[in-house]
Write a protein that holds these residues in place. Sequence first.
Motif, PDB file in Angstrom:
ATOM      1  N   ARG A   8     -65.509-104.417  24.898  1.00 61.45           N
ATOM      2  CA  ARG A   8     -65.032-103.976  26.201  1.00 61.45           C
ATOM      3  C   ARG A   8     -66.048-104.212  27.307  1.00 61.45           C
ATOM      4  O   ARG A   8     -65.724-104.183  28.495  1.00 61.45           O
ATOM      5  CB  ARG A   8     -64.669-102.492  26.150  1.00 61.45           C
ATOM      6  CG  ARG A   8     -65.841-101.570  25.868  1.00 61.45           C
ATOM      7  CD  ARG A   8     -65.395-100.115  25.793  1.00 61.45           C
ATOM      8  NE  ARG A   8     -66.526 -99.226  25.559  1.00 61.45           N
ATOM      9  CZ  ARG A   8     -67.326 -98.785  26.529  1.00 61.45           C
ATOM     10  NH1 ARG A   8     -67.120 -99.154  27.776  1.00 61.45           N
ATOM     11  NH2 ARG A   8     -68.340 -97.988  26.240  1.00 61.45           N
ATOM     12  N   LEU A   9     -67.321-104.461  26.925  1.00 63.56           N
ATOM     13  CA  LEU A   9     -68.362-104.676  27.923  1.00 63.56           C
ATOM     14  C   LEU A   9     -68.355-106.094  28.477  1.00 63.56           C
ATOM     15  O   LEU A   9     -69.034-106.373  29.453  1.00 63.56           O
ATOM     16  CB  LEU A   9     -69.744-104.358  27.322  1.00 63.56           C
ATOM     17  CG  LEU A   9     -69.940-102.914  26.855  1.00 63.56           C
ATOM     18  CD1 LEU A   9     -71.314-102.758  26.217  1.00 63.56           C
ATOM     19  CD2 LEU A   9     -69.770-101.953  28.030  1.00 63.56           C
ATOM     20  N   GLY A  10     -67.623-106.977  27.832  1.00 65.71           N
ATOM     21  CA  GLY A  10     -67.591-108.366  28.295  1.00 65.71           C
ATOM     22  C   GLY A  10     -68.939-109.027  28.101  1.00 65.71           C
ATOM     23  O   GLY A  10     -69.717-108.665  27.210  1.00 65.71           O
ATOM     24  N   ASP A  11     -69.245-110.006  28.939  1.00 66.24           N
ATOM     25  CA  ASP A  11     -70.513-110.731  28.810  1.00 66.24           C
ATOM     26  C   ASP A  11     -71.533-110.301  29.856  1.00 66.24           C
ATOM     27  O   ASP A  11     -72.588-110.917  29.986  1.00 66.24           O
ATOM     28  CB  ASP A  11     -70.279-112.245  28.898  1.00 66.24           C
ATOM     29  CG  ASP A  11     -69.557-112.660  30.172  1.00 66.24           C
ATOM     30  OD1 ASP A  11     -69.592-111.897  31.157  1.00 66.24           O
ATOM     31  OD2 ASP A  11     -68.960-113.744  30.184  1.00 66.24           O
ATOM     32  N   GLY A  12     -71.218-109.289  30.632  1.00 69.29           N
ATOM     33  CA  GLY A  12     -72.156-108.827  31.653  1.00 69.29           C
ATOM     34  C   GLY A  12     -72.424-109.857  32.730  1.00 69.29           C
ATOM     35  O   GLY A  12     -73.471-109.846  33.365  1.00 69.29           O
ATOM     36  N   GLY A  13     -71.440-110.743  32.941  1.00 67.06           N
ATOM     37  CA  GLY A  13     -71.633-111.794  33.943  1.00 67.06           C
ATOM     38  C   GLY A  13     -72.458-112.954  33.449  1.00 67.06           C
ATOM     39  O   GLY A  13     -72.805-113.844  34.218  1.00 67.06           O
ATOM     40  N   ASN A  14     -72.762-112.982  32.154  1.00 61.72           N
ATOM     41  CA  ASN A  14     -73.684-113.969  31.596  1.00 61.72           C
ATOM     42  C   ASN A  14     -72.973-114.823  30.551  1.00 61.72           C
ATOM     43  O   ASN A  14     -72.604-114.334  29.490  1.00 61.72           O
ATOM     44  CB  ASN A  14     -74.874-113.238  30.968  1.00 61.72           C
ATOM     45  CG  ASN A  14     -75.851-114.187  30.286  1.00 61.72           C
ATOM     46  OD1 ASN A  14     -75.832-115.391  30.533  1.00 61.72           O
ATOM     47  ND2 ASN A  14     -76.691-113.645  29.446  1.00 61.72           N
ATOM     48  N   ASP A  15     -72.800-116.118  30.842  1.00 59.93           N
ATOM     49  CA  ASP A  15     -72.209-117.046  29.874  1.00 59.93           C
ATOM     50  C   ASP A  15     -73.265-117.869  29.154  1.00 59.93           C
ATOM     51  O   ASP A  15     -72.934-118.747  28.359  1.00 59.93           O
ATOM     52  CB  ASP A  15     -71.218-117.976  30.574  1.00 59.93           C
ATOM     53  CG  ASP A  15     -69.903-117.272  30.884  1.00 59.93           C
ATOM     54  OD1 ASP A  15     -69.503-116.396  30.103  1.00 59.93           O
ATOM     55  OD2 ASP A  15     -69.285-117.584  31.912  1.00 59.93           O
TER      56      ASP A  15
ATOM     57  N   LYS B 120     -65.371-113.890  42.435  1.00 57.15           N
ATOM     58  CA  LYS B 120     -65.873-113.917  41.058  1.00 57.15           C
ATOM     59  C   LYS B 120     -67.369-114.245  41.034  1.00 57.15           C
ATOM     60  O   LYS B 120     -68.128-113.635  40.274  1.00 57.15           O
ATOM     61  CB  LYS B 120     -65.097-114.927  40.222  1.00 57.15           C
ATOM     62  CG  LYS B 120     -65.604-115.002  38.771  1.00 57.15           C
ATOM     63  CD  LYS B 120     -64.665-115.763  37.881  1.00 57.15           C
ATOM     64  CE  LYS B 120     -65.228-115.873  36.462  1.00 57.15           C
ATOM     65  NZ  LYS B 120     -65.532-114.544  35.874  1.00 57.15           N
ATOM     66  N   ALA B 121     -67.790-115.206  41.846  1.00 58.10           N
ATOM     67  CA  ALA B 121     -69.211-115.569  41.886  1.00 58.10           C
ATOM     68  C   ALA B 121     -70.058-114.369  42.308  1.00 58.10           C
ATOM     69  O   ALA B 121     -71.137-114.118  41.746  1.00 58.10           O
ATOM     70  CB  ALA B 121     -69.424-116.736  42.835  1.00 58.10           C
ATOM     71  N   ARG B 122     -69.604-113.619  43.305  1.00 56.49           N
ATOM     72  CA  ARG B 122     -70.338-112.433  43.774  1.00 56.49           C
ATOM     73  C   ARG B 122     -70.376-111.343  42.690  1.00 56.49           C
ATOM     74  O   ARG B 122     -71.420-110.742  42.427  1.00 56.49           O
ATOM     75  CB  ARG B 122     -69.678-111.880  45.041  1.00 56.49           C
ATOM     76  CG  ARG B 122     -69.916-112.708  46.299  1.00 56.49           C
ATOM     77  CD  ARG B 122     -69.291-111.990  47.499  1.00 56.49           C
ATOM     78  NE  ARG B 122     -69.569-112.650  48.745  1.00 56.49           N
ATOM     79  CZ  ARG B 122     -70.698-112.493  49.441  1.00 56.49           C
ATOM     80  NH1 ARG B 122     -71.657-111.710  48.974  1.00 56.49           N
ATOM     81  NH2 ARG B 122     -70.868-113.123  50.588  1.00 56.49           N
ATOM     82  N   GLU B 123     -69.207-111.080  42.093  1.00 54.16           N
ATOM     83  CA  GLU B 123     -69.119-110.011  41.099  1.00 54.16           C
ATOM     84  C   GLU B 123     -69.967-110.312  39.871  1.00 54.16           C
ATOM     85  O   GLU B 123     -70.622-109.415  39.320  1.00 54.16           O
ATOM     86  CB  GLU B 123     -67.660-109.795  40.704  1.00 54.16           C
ATOM     87  CG  GLU B 123     -66.814-109.181  41.814  1.00 54.16           C
ATOM     88  CD  GLU B 123     -65.340-109.098  41.436  1.00 54.16           C
ATOM     89  OE1 GLU B 123     -64.963-109.679  40.391  1.00 54.16           O
ATOM     90  OE2 GLU B 123     -64.569-108.476  42.201  1.00 54.16           O
TER      91      GLU B 123
END
Length: 313
Positions: A46-53, A82-85
């Motif tokens: 549920r935490l996703g990737d934290g904006g990090n691919d 999306k880029a900002r978030e």
Amino acid sequence: MSEAYWYRLHFKVRLYESDGSAFQRLVSDILHARFEGFVPVAPAGRLGDGGNDGFVPQQGWYFQVYGPQAGSSWRPAAVVRKAREDFAKLRDNYPDLRRYSFVFNDRYLGEPKGLLDALRDLQAQTGVPCDVVLGRGLADWFMALPEDKRQDILRGIPVEPPEWVDPRAVGEVLSSLADADARFDPARSLAPDFDEKIRFNGLPAFVASRLRAMSYQCGMVEEFLALRGQHLAQAVAQELRQLYAQSLEKFADDPDDPPALRYVWLIEQLIPAPARAHPHSLKAYREAAEVVLAKYFESCDIYAQPGPGGGAA
């Protein structure tokens, strides 16, 4: 035209075909080949990737990858948001952030309006260098790689593809050509309007030279179809016309080389999935696909025919 041009066309077709996780894998392959120590990151629950691919730990360089679905229309404002978030997530989750790159599959249409300005604002506010990597930038990174790594990235296939029989009519022709030794007929004459059709369709010299070279093997296609009957010949022609019609839509908005891109895309669409598992099979099927395209180029089933109302779709 050089070998580099051929590689760049194949990569561009791959880029057009990639979206979502497929685009992320493509970018990850390039970054892994380009940067020593690159670490890909997969979403975790549920935490996703934290904006990090993916990131290069030694440099504190973090990448976020976004590839909208092929054929979809994306709104520039949504891309900017999306880029900002994602940058904000990185700042919250990765205190060693020292550089941020937003990798976006624009499919060669250019920077979404406002994206560069947004990244400049983030850089001014935080002191973290921010930039965007679009399709052309990815192509440059890809072309800077050694040839063996470029080959690996373009192949991009499962180690053990599923058992599969090519159900297409054209599959019979391709199998026959791929299994046979190349047989050139230097006495064979090109179709009377061959060169005119090359010019009419705006095909670059490199593609034109390949079509000419492969046309001297077209006798193998004609002999095979003569043995199998007119029904198969008509079915293959229909399949080629349908594929060409798809290629017209797929690359309609490309500003650079749509005729050449269609040619490479057609080759890749003709190759059956199991042939991609082995380099030698892949090479044989690619050449077989080019011979088939040369044959149906001559017969005007693909690419437009010169003259009023001429067309192939």
